[in-house]
Design a protein around this motif. Structure first.
Motif, PDB file in Angstrom:
ATOM      1  N   GLN A   1       0.826  -1.204   0.000  1.00 46.96           N
ATOM      2  CA  GLN A   1       0.000   0.000   0.000  1.00 46.96           C
ATOM      3  C   GLN A   1       0.862   1.255   0.000  1.00 46.96           C
ATOM      4  O   GLN A   1       0.576   2.224  -0.709  1.00 46.96           O
ATOM      5  N   ARG A   2       1.925   1.242   0.820  1.00 47.61           N
ATOM      6  CA  ARG A   2       2.820   2.399   0.870  1.00 47.61           C
ATOM      7  C   ARG A   2       3.528   2.613  -0.464  1.00 47.61           C
ATOM      8  O   ARG A   2       3.697   3.748  -0.912  1.00 47.61           O
ATOM      9  N   GLU A   3       3.938   1.521  -1.083  1.00 47.34           N
ATOM     10  CA  GLU A   3       4.603   1.631  -2.379  1.00 47.34           C
ATOM     11  C   GLU A   3       3.639   2.169  -3.433  1.00 47.34           C
ATOM     12  O   GLU A   3       4.008   3.022  -4.259  1.00 47.34           O
ATOM     13  N   ALA A   4       2.407   1.696  -3.398  1.00 52.98           N
ATOM     14  CA  ALA A   4       1.404   2.184  -4.349  1.00 52.98           C
ATOM     15  C   ALA A   4       1.133   3.670  -4.131  1.00 52.98           C
ATOM     16  O   ALA A   4       0.950   4.430  -5.094  1.00 52.98           O
ATOM     17  N   LEU A   5       1.141   4.087  -2.856  1.00 48.06           N
ATOM     18  CA  LEU A   5       0.911   5.500  -2.538  1.00 48.06           C
ATOM     19  C   LEU A   5       2.059   6.359  -3.065  1.00 48.06           C
ATOM     20  O   LEU A   5       1.832   7.440  -3.633  1.00 48.06           O
ATOM     21  N   ARG A   6       3.282   5.873  -2.899  1.00 47.56           N
ATOM     22  CA  ARG A   6       4.445   6.619  -3.406  1.00 47.56           C
ATOM     23  C   ARG A   6       4.402   6.735  -4.928  1.00 47.56           C
ATOM     24  O   ARG A   6       4.729   7.783  -5.492  1.00 47.56           O
ATOM     25  N   GLU A   7       4.017   5.659  -5.582  1.00 47.37           N
ATOM     26  CA  GLU A   7       3.937   5.692  -7.041  1.00 47.37           C
ATOM     27  C   GLU A   7       2.847   6.656  -7.511  1.00 47.37           C
ATOM     28  O   GLU A   7       3.029   7.383  -8.495  1.00 47.37           O
ATOM     29  N   GLU A   8       1.726   6.649  -6.800  1.00 50.25           N
ATOM     30  CA  GLU A   8       0.643   7.565  -7.170  1.00 50.25           C
ATOM     31  C   GLU A   8       1.081   9.016  -6.976  1.00 50.25           C
ATOM     32  O   GLU A   8       0.804   9.878  -7.821  1.00 50.25           O
TER      33      GLU A   8
ATOM     34  N   ALA B   1      -4.210  20.401  -9.264  1.00 53.82           N
ATOM     35  CA  ALA B   1      -5.506  19.720  -9.175  1.00 53.82           C
ATOM     36  C   ALA B   1      -5.313  18.258  -8.776  1.00 53.82           C
ATOM     37  O   ALA B   1      -6.048  17.720  -7.936  1.00 53.82           O
ATOM     38  N   GLY B   2      -4.305  17.633  -9.365  1.00 50.29           N
ATOM     39  CA  GLY B   2      -4.010  16.250  -9.011  1.00 50.29           C
ATOM     40  C   GLY B   2      -3.522  16.124  -7.582  1.00 50.29           C
ATOM     41  O   GLY B   2      -3.877  15.175  -6.872  1.00 50.29           O
ATOM     42  N   ARG B   3      -2.712  17.085  -7.137  1.00 43.27           N
ATOM     43  CA  ARG B   3      -2.211  17.055  -5.762  1.00 43.27           C
ATOM     44  C   ARG B   3      -3.356  17.223  -4.763  1.00 43.27           C
ATOM     45  O   ARG B   3      -3.397  16.549  -3.729  1.00 43.27           O
ATOM     46  N   ALA B   4      -4.269  18.130  -5.073  1.00 46.29           N
ATOM     47  CA  ALA B   4      -5.412  18.345  -4.180  1.00 46.29           C
ATOM     48  C   ALA B   4      -6.287  17.093  -4.112  1.00 46.29           C
ATOM     49  O   ALA B   4      -6.755  16.701  -3.033  1.00 46.29           O
ATOM     50  N   ALA B   5      -6.508  16.452  -5.250  1.00 45.37           N
ATOM     51  CA  ALA B   5      -7.317  15.232  -5.278  1.00 45.37           C
ATOM     52  C   ALA B   5      -6.620  14.106  -4.519  1.00 45.37           C
ATOM     53  O   ALA B   5      -7.262  13.330  -3.798  1.00 45.37           O
ATOM     54  N   PHE B   6      -5.306  14.019  -4.674  1.00 48.55           N
ATOM     55  CA  PHE B   6      -4.526  13.000  -3.967  1.00 48.55           C
ATOM     56  C   PHE B   6      -4.650  13.191  -2.458  1.00 48.55           C
ATOM     57  O   PHE B   6      -4.876  12.236  -1.709  1.00 48.55           O
TER      58      PHE B   6
ATOM     59  N   PRO C   1      -6.333  11.119   3.362  1.00 51.40           N
ATOM     60  CA  PRO C   1      -6.172  11.984   4.541  1.00 51.40           C
ATOM     61  C   PRO C   1      -5.268  11.349   5.593  1.00 51.40           C
ATOM     62  O   PRO C   1      -5.290  10.136   5.794  1.00 51.40           O
ATOM     63  N   GLY C   2      -4.467  12.190   6.240  1.00 53.28           N
ATOM     64  CA  GLY C   2      -3.599  11.708   7.306  1.00 53.28           C
ATOM     65  C   GLY C   2      -2.274  11.152   6.843  1.00 53.28           C
ATOM     66  O   GLY C   2      -1.411  10.846   7.662  1.00 53.28           O
ATOM     67  N   GLU C   3      -2.076  11.032   5.539  1.00 52.94           N
ATOM     68  CA  GLU C   3      -0.820  10.513   5.013  1.00 52.94           C
ATOM     69  C   GLU C   3       0.209  11.637   4.891  1.00 52.94           C
ATOM     70  O   GLU C   3      -0.129  12.775   4.571  1.00 52.94           O
ATOM     71  N   THR C   4       1.460  11.298   5.148  1.00 55.39           N
ATOM     72  CA  THR C   4       2.530  12.287   5.046  1.00 55.39           C
ATOM     73  C   THR C   4       2.580  12.905   3.658  1.00 55.39           C
ATOM     74  O   THR C   4       2.693  14.130   3.502  1.00 55.39           O
ATOM     75  N   LEU C   5       2.478  12.066   2.637  1.00 57.62           N
ATOM     76  CA  LEU C   5       2.561  12.568   1.262  1.00 57.62           C
ATOM     77  C   LEU C   5       1.383  13.476   0.914  1.00 57.62           C
ATOM     78  O   LEU C   5       1.511  14.352   0.053  1.00 57.62           O
ATOM     79  N   SER C   6       0.257  13.290   1.578  1.00 55.69           N
ATOM     80  CA  SER C   6      -0.885  14.170   1.326  1.00 55.69           C
ATOM     81  C   SER C   6      -0.580  15.588   1.795  1.00 55.69           C
ATOM     82  O   SER C   6      -0.878  16.566   1.097  1.00 55.69           O
ATOM     83  N   VAL C   7       0.021  15.699   2.980  1.00 55.92           N
ATOM     84  CA  VAL C   7       0.381  17.023   3.491  1.00 55.92           C
ATOM     85  C   VAL C   7       1.492  17.631   2.636  1.00 55.92           C
ATOM     86  O   VAL C   7       1.497  18.836   2.362  1.00 55.92           O
TER      87      VAL C   7
END
Length: 239
Positions: free
Chosen positions: A71-78, A86-91, A96-102
């Motif tokens: 899951q973490r690897e998939a999140l990093r790839e996404e 727009a893509g960053r906001a949607a991501f 929510p709550g993920e480091t990469l989201s912030v």
């Protein structure tokens, strides 16, 4: 003789391994191997069940850990595939709550700031997003970074809540010192701009008390004091 035989069977000694397993009368004089076999016969279902439960627990733990890694690897790839705000906001909204989201939200705010566009609201969005993971130290540090930048933007814009924003960062016990230092300096500069030299000295003194005498902003602090005669020690004694 029978009475003596019965009496001898009742006597035990502390180091007699025959007492480790309850046995039938026929096994009163059995050796260790017989007793081990009897113990296995009487408890094998319990032993097998316990061993199987431990094995299943380990398999589940490894499976969950592997799933989380994927899951973490998939999140990093996404995240790496994001191309625009727009893509960053949607991501960020989807995770929510993920480091990469912030991080994605901070990238949006930083981009606006670097382009000379209003960015205070964007930093506020990033700071709010960080609140969804209160126990994640990395996320919280990013949240404080967003709050500092929002406070600096508020001060630059002359917003009425600028001092409150900066004070929240400067006096926080959880914000990193790397962020509290700039907040304290900004508060001192703001006080000087209003000719409130007492407040300015208080903020500069707090830098030494809270961040230590060798904090990274020592040179900036000294330059600020040198540039304003009212902040020099001799001026302070005369007031």
């Amino acid at each position: 003789m029978a009475a003596m035989s019965d009496e001898s069977r009742k006597k035990t000694t502390p180091d007699d391994d025959r007492n480790l397993v309850i046995v039938d009368e026929d096994f009163a004089h059995a050796d260790s191997e017989d007793r081990l076999w009897l113990f296995w016969e009487r408890n094998r279902e319990r032993i097998i069940g316990s061993t199987l439960a431990i094995f299943i627990g380990l398999v589940c733990w490894f499976a969950v850990d592997a799933w989380l890694d994927s899951q973490r690897e998939a999140l990093r790839e996404e995240y790496a595939s994001l191309k625009d705000d727009a893509g960053r906001a949607a991501f960020a909204s989807a995770h929510p709550g993920e480091t990469l989201s912030v991080v994605a939200l901070l990238e949006i705010a930083d981009g606006l700031h670097e382009a000379g566009k209003p960015s205070l609201a964007a930093y506020d969005v990033a700071a709010t997003a960080a609140e969804s993971a209160p126990n994640d130290k990395t996320v919280q540090s990013l949240g404080w970074r967003a709050r500092l930048y929002a406070a600096l933007q508020a001060q630059e814009a002359g917003a009425p809540d600028a001092i409150a924003r900066l004070t929240r960062v400067a006096e926080s016990t959880t914000a990193p010192d790397a962020l509290r230092g700039p907040a304290l300096l900004a508060l001192a500069r703001g006080a000087i701009a209003k000719s409130d030299y007492t407040a300015a000295r208080n903020w500069l003194d707090k830098m030494d008390r809270q961040l230590g005498p060798n904090h990274p902003w020592r040179e900036d602090q000294r330059a600020l004091i040198s540039s304003e005669p009212s902040l020099r020690p001799s001026a302070a004694r005369g007031q």
